[in-house]
Structures are given as structure tokens and as C-alpha cells.
Scaffold this active site. Structure first.
Site, mmCIF file in Angstrom:
data_model
loop_
_atom_site.group_PDB
_atom_site.id
_atom_site.type_symbol
_atom_site.label_atom_id
_atom_site.label_comp_id
_atom_site.label_asym_id
_atom_site.label_seq_id
_atom_site.Cartn_x
_atom_site.Cartn_y
_atom_site.Cartn_z
ATOM 1 C CG ASP A 125 41.231 -31.710 -7.202
ATOM 2 O OD1 ASP A 125 40.453 -31.972 -8.143
ATOM 3 O OD2 ASP A 125 41.481 -30.544 -6.844
ATOM 4 C CB SER A 158 49.167 -22.521 -7.282
ATOM 5 O OG SER A 158 48.028 -21.769 -7.633
#
EC number: 2.7.1.33
Length: 294
Positions: free
Chosen positions: A144, A59
Site C-alpha cells: 500500500d 482496520s
């Protein structure tokens, strides 16, 4: 830098050996003093260069700089807007590198176009040594997830369970030997709420709160248990499943946008580390280790 240094050295040698022979001791002393000074200046300049770290999440994007032992986020924006990023980067005239971790290839490509004036290194799963992965599809592994665990094992001697509570919530395991064992991807807390509101519009909208009463004694409390309460119950359940198979001591690391909420509400017997910038820790450590190998 090495090429420039060699050119400078050749010029110095030419000029100094033109000095008459009777001044050879003085000229050589002066030469070596200048070489020492030049190398010191070059190394000091390299040490003072700035490396920035960019996290491209589902996001948001976040740009950070290490200030001593702490991270400072110098830019944050939604993935739909890159306005202002170039201006922030240009405030670092001594920048020599930007290290990037991305889960959004579309956003990454836009940023690479915008920041084409600096050196950018993108950390991908192809850079991970195969002995560090116990994962059947490394080409689809979100970098990540690995780097968050990598940052965690750098500060403890134990196995780690890492909960990254972002738009998506991941619950991953890495051994104290740095072997990534896999994990879980589930909706984040916000998605829990949004799915209920979108698919069940007749139910009341609720905030992130767990009622003190069990079970819920009103429709509002029932929805709160099903969203915020359910989110915590699921994560606690995954942690317990890990502990059934992890043999040694284990630390729990919490990071991501909703990590503070988790740290205040999770019921865990493990030692809990709340580290909002754990991904940046992992990016820095992984990049340093790559440089050592080179």
C-alpha cells in the site's frame, strides 16, 4: 477468449466453403462481415467487463469501482466482518477480475476463500521492478505504501511526499522517475489518542482539536497539544526532513481516513493534493502497467 474465437472461425470456414463455387464472392464477403462483427462483439464485451479493486487495510476493507474518472466505494466493513461482501460482488455478473492490495494476510486468506468464484490478482512487492525500489527489505514493504506513491507520481511531474493518514500513518517519498525512496511508519491520529487514554486513564479524554493557545493553559488543552498537536508537529517535521534532501520540486499528497483533518491543519509551503482514493489510483495504474508488460 482466443480459443473460443478460433473454434468459431473454424466452424465458419467449414460452412462457407461448402457453398457452391459460383457463390464464392458472396460467401467470402458474408464470411468476412461475420468475422468482423464477431470480433467487434468480443472486444466490446471485453471492454465492458468490470474490474473491482479491494483494499485490505489494518482496520477496514474497502471495495471500489471506477466510474468514469471517479471512484465509488461499493463496500466497506471492519476487518472482523466480511458479511455482505459476497452479495455485493455477485451484483456484478460481468466482473472479470478483482485486484487486491492487502496489509493483512489473515484477512486476505479469508477473502480468497469467500471469493473463490472470481479471478483475483493480489498485488505484492515481488511484482515491483528492482530498479524502482531504493529499499533494503522489499519483501517486508507494505504494498500500500508503494502503490500510494505510484498513484501520486502518475498525476505530477515532481517528486512526491505521500502521507497516508490511517490506523498507521505513513510518510513516504517517491521520485518523479518512479523510484520509491522509503519513508516513515508511525501511529495514526486515533492511536495517539487511544494510547494516552489507555496508559494515562486519569487524564481527560479529548477530541481531535488543536487549541489556539500555546502552550496549553489547562490539562485538557495540554492533552490536545500532546495528541492532535503532536501528531501534526511530527508529520510536519518529517516533511521538512525530506525537503532537506530532495533537490527538485515536490508535491505533497494526503490520503487515508484522517487526511481531511491533515489538509485543514498542516502548515506546508508545498502544493497539497487531497486525494482520498489515492491507493486505488495507484492500484489501477500499477495493474495497467503490468498488463502492458505482458
Amino acid at each position: 477468449m482466443l480459443y473460443q474465437y478460433r473454434c468459431w472461425l473454424r466452424l465458419q470456414l467449414r460452412s462457407y466453403f461448402l457453398i457452391p463455387l459460383f457463390g464464392i464472392n458472396f460467401s467470402l464477403t458474408l464470411l468476412f462481415d461475420n468475422i468482423k462483427h464477431h470480433r467487434h462483439q468480443s472486444f466490446r464485451k471485453t471492454e465492458n467487463m468490470t474490474t473491482l479493486f479491494l483494499d485490505i487495510g489494518n482496520s477496514h476493507i474497502k471495495l471500489a469501482e471506477k466510474q468514469g474518472v471517479k471512484w465509488e466505494v461499493v463496500f466497506k466493513a471492519s476487518n472482523g466482518s466480511l458479511e455482505g461482501l459476497t452479495e455485493v460482488v455477485e451484483q456484478y455478473p460481468d466482473i472479470n477480475l478483482m485486484v487486491v492490495c492487502s496489509v493483512r494476510e489473515d484477512v486476505l486468506n479469508k477473502i480468497l476463500d469467500v471469493l473463490n468464484f472470481i479471478d483475483v490478482k493480489v498485488l505484492t512487492s515481488s511484482l515491483i521492478d528492482s530498479v524502482s525500489l531504493d529499499y533494503e527489505t522489499p519483501d517486508t514493504l507494505g504494498m500500500d505504501r508503494f502503490l500510494t506513491c505510484y498513484g501520486a507520481v502518475s498525476v505530477t511531474d515532481h517528486d512526491v511526499i505521500c502521507v497516508d493518514a490511517g490506523t498507521a500513518c505513513t510518510v513516504d517519498w517517491m521520485t518523479n522517475e518512479g523510484i520509491y525512496r522509503g519513508g516513515v511508519i508511525m501511529p495514526g491520529l486515533k492511536l495517539f489518542h487511544e494510547m494516552m487514554e489507555r496508559k494515562l486513564p486519569e487524564l481527560p479524554s479529548v477530541d481531535y482539536y488543536i487549541p489556539t493557545q500555546w502552550p496549553g493553559k489547562s490539562t485538557k488543552q495540554s492533552v490536545q497539544w500532546g495528541t492532535s498537536g503532536g501528531y501534526l508537529v511530527v508529520i510536519n517535521g518529517f516533511i521538512r526532513k525530506y525537503l532537506e534532501i530532495i533537490e527538485g520540486e515536490t508535491d505533497l499528497f494526503l490520503t487515508g481516513g484522517d487526511s481531511l483533518y491533515l489538509s485543514e491543519n498542516l502548515d506546508s509551503s508545498l502544493k497539497v493534493h487531497h486525494r482520498p482514493h489515492l491507493l486505488f489510483d495507484g492500484m489501477e495504474m500499477f495493474w495497467k502497467d503490468l498488463e502492458r508488460l505482458d
